[in-house]
Design an enzyme around this catalytic site. Structure first.
Site, mmCIF file in Angstrom:
data_model
loop_
_atom_site.group_PDB
_atom_site.id
_atom_site.type_symbol
_atom_site.label_atom_id
_atom_site.label_comp_id
_atom_site.label_asym_id
_atom_site.label_seq_id
_atom_site.Cartn_x
_atom_site.Cartn_y
_atom_site.Cartn_z
ATOM 1 N N CYS A 138 0.865 -1.182 0.000
ATOM 2 C CA CYS A 138 0.000 0.000 0.000
ATOM 3 C C CYS A 138 0.895 1.224 0.000
ATOM 4 C CB CYS A 138 -0.982 -0.028 1.158
ATOM 5 S SG CYS A 138 -0.242 -0.186 2.786
ATOM 6 N N ARG B 39 -2.230 -0.799 5.452
ATOM 7 C CA ARG B 39 -3.446 -1.336 4.851
ATOM 8 C C ARG B 39 -3.175 -2.724 4.272
ATOM 9 N NH1 ARG B 39 -4.861 3.679 1.028
ATOM 10 N NH2 ARG B 39 -2.657 4.106 1.392
#
Lengths: 301, 147
Positions: free
Chosen positions: A249, A254
């Site tokens: 990410c 994430r």
């Protein structure tokens, strides 16, 4: 002794049902001798505004990252950190946090680098616990510090460095970019409404699929049922459990969430998180980048 | 560090923070967070007047007034789930209270880096406060030019 598993039927269908607990289960098990509950949030003060009774705090940034080198802490610091939180090598550690458990998943992933065996996520995280009106407190937990052995951090199996990603490209391996479509296409280098963490170029790693992490989460922050996850990752991307996958990410938080989904819910065995992610790739010299919504092709080796 | 002198209120905030351990600094930031006043009614009805601080991780909006006596009033709002961001806004709102437009513009841009939060909260997060101060100053300039 590990604390018993949560036998919620929804979890039973996942590859590793023992990696999740429900809010009901946690409410019943608070205070269990071998259980330590850890809160990890994006906001460094959120824990202080009220947390699950007895829960300790581990901050992704100030606790888990080395303050000087861009890297995680090493075994000695990890032993000191988690020991001070009352965790020993055999503790059952349940993690939860804000934002559908982004940061809790990140902390869980770092614990996994050190081979801590029994780590679980609270399905739905902090928001679900609070939405259900369950107990929160600002009282500091009483912690009995434990001796935690110095465990060597192993980056090989679940962590990818930039050079690993380049090799992976040569081998035609699967990449999943879990950022927003705007970051993927290169319209912007930061998540909408997030601070600029300094990438000099925008776009994505050639051939990467774009599956924003939140696709795996339901409205209430819990993980989607297995059938939905299969539709996204197996049918949607054509992946099988044998595929080697690297997720990335912007700074690796994430993608920890996606790493958890692929590894523990779908049972993929070769999933790595590239924590250098776009803040490294987007500033590295002479690495290939694709702009726009198309995946693009990996350069020939 | 910038060589500019800090105004008394900001110097006091800095000294208070620096006298504390890292853990206590977080508690003090939380106290600031809890003290952030609600928006005046007239802005609650007019979200269009508020400017979003894009550099902050959490949604935070600010609005600056310069009154007839040339005194700056900083209003800010951020959700209670974002206590760090609320704390930053509250430090600025309290620290700048009563200052004239010229005094606010003279506040060192690196004030957020002087108060011991880089270690307690992380440099990444402190950037949000630096951006908030920058946007506050820009709004002050706009109001001065409009006057």
């Amino acid at each position: 002794m590990a604390v018993e598993n949560d036998t919620t039927p929804k979890f039973a269908e996942y590859a590793h049902p023992d990696r999740l607990v429900s809010t009901e289960w946690l409410a019943e098990h608070l205070g269990d001798l071998d259980l330590v509950v850890v809160e990890s949030d994006e906001d460094v003060l959120l824990y202080e505004t009220g947390h699950i009774p007895g829960a300790v705090k581990i901050d992704w940034h100030t606790d888990l990252n080395d303050p000087v080198t861009r890297d995680y802490i090493f075994g000695e610091q990890f032993a000191e950190l988690v020991g001070s939180r009352g965790i020993d090598r055999n503790s059952t550690v349940v993690m939860y946090g804000d934002k559908s458990n982004w940061w809790a998943a990140y902390t869980l992933w770092v614990f996994s680098l050190f081979g801590h065996e029994d780590v679980r996520l609270l399905d739905g995280g902090r928001d679900k616990w609070i939405a259900e009106g369950r107990a929160v407190t600002t009282d500091e937990p009483e912690i009995t510090p434990r001796e935690y052995p110095i465990a060597e951090r192993s980056d090989v199996e679940i962590r990818a460095y930039k050079d690993d990603v380049l090799d992976h490209l040569d081998e035609g391996g699967v990449l999943i970019d879990v950022r927003s479509p705007e970051e993927y296409s290169g319209e912007r280098t930061t998540a909408p409404a997030y601070p600029d963490e300094g990438a000099l170029r925008a776009g994505h790693i050639p051939s990467a699929h774009n599956v924003p992490w939140a696709k795996a989460a339901a409205e209430d922050g819990t993980f989607k049922p297995l059938a939905d996850l299969n539709a996204i990752y197996r049918e949607g991307l054509g992946l099988t459990a044998d595929d080697d996958v690297i997720a990335y990410c912007r700074i690796g938080e994430r993608s920890s969430h996606t790493w958890f989904v692929l590894t523990h819910l779908l049972g993929f065995e070769g999933v790595r998180n590239y924590d250098g992610s776009w803040t490294e790739w987007g500033s590295a010299v002479r690495v290939p980048i694709t702009k726009g919504a198309e995946r693009g092709e990996a350069p020939l080796a | 560090m910038s060589g500019a002198e800090l105004p008394d209120a900001l110097a006091e905030i800095r000294d208070d923070f620096l006298a504390l351990t890292l853990k206590e600094r977080l508690q003090m930031l939380l106290e600031f967070s809890n003290e952030l006043p609600a928006l005046p009614e007239r802005y609650a009805e007019h979200p269009d007047l508020l400017e979003r601080v894009e550099e902050c991780q959490s949604p935070v909006f600010i609005f600056v007034e310069v009154d007839d006596a040339d005194v700056v009033h900083l209003h800010a709002t951020a959700p209670k789930e974002s206590p760090t961001t609320r704390g930053f806004a509250s430090i600025l709102a309290q620290g700048l209270a009563g200052m004239t437009a010229t005094e606010v513009l003279a506040v060192p841009d690196d004030f957020p880096q002087m108060i011991g939060l880089m270690e307690a909260v992380s440099p990444l997060r402190v950037r949000g406060m630096t951006a908030m101060l920058g946007r506050t100053k820009r709004q002050v300039r706009e109001r001065m030019h409009a006057a």
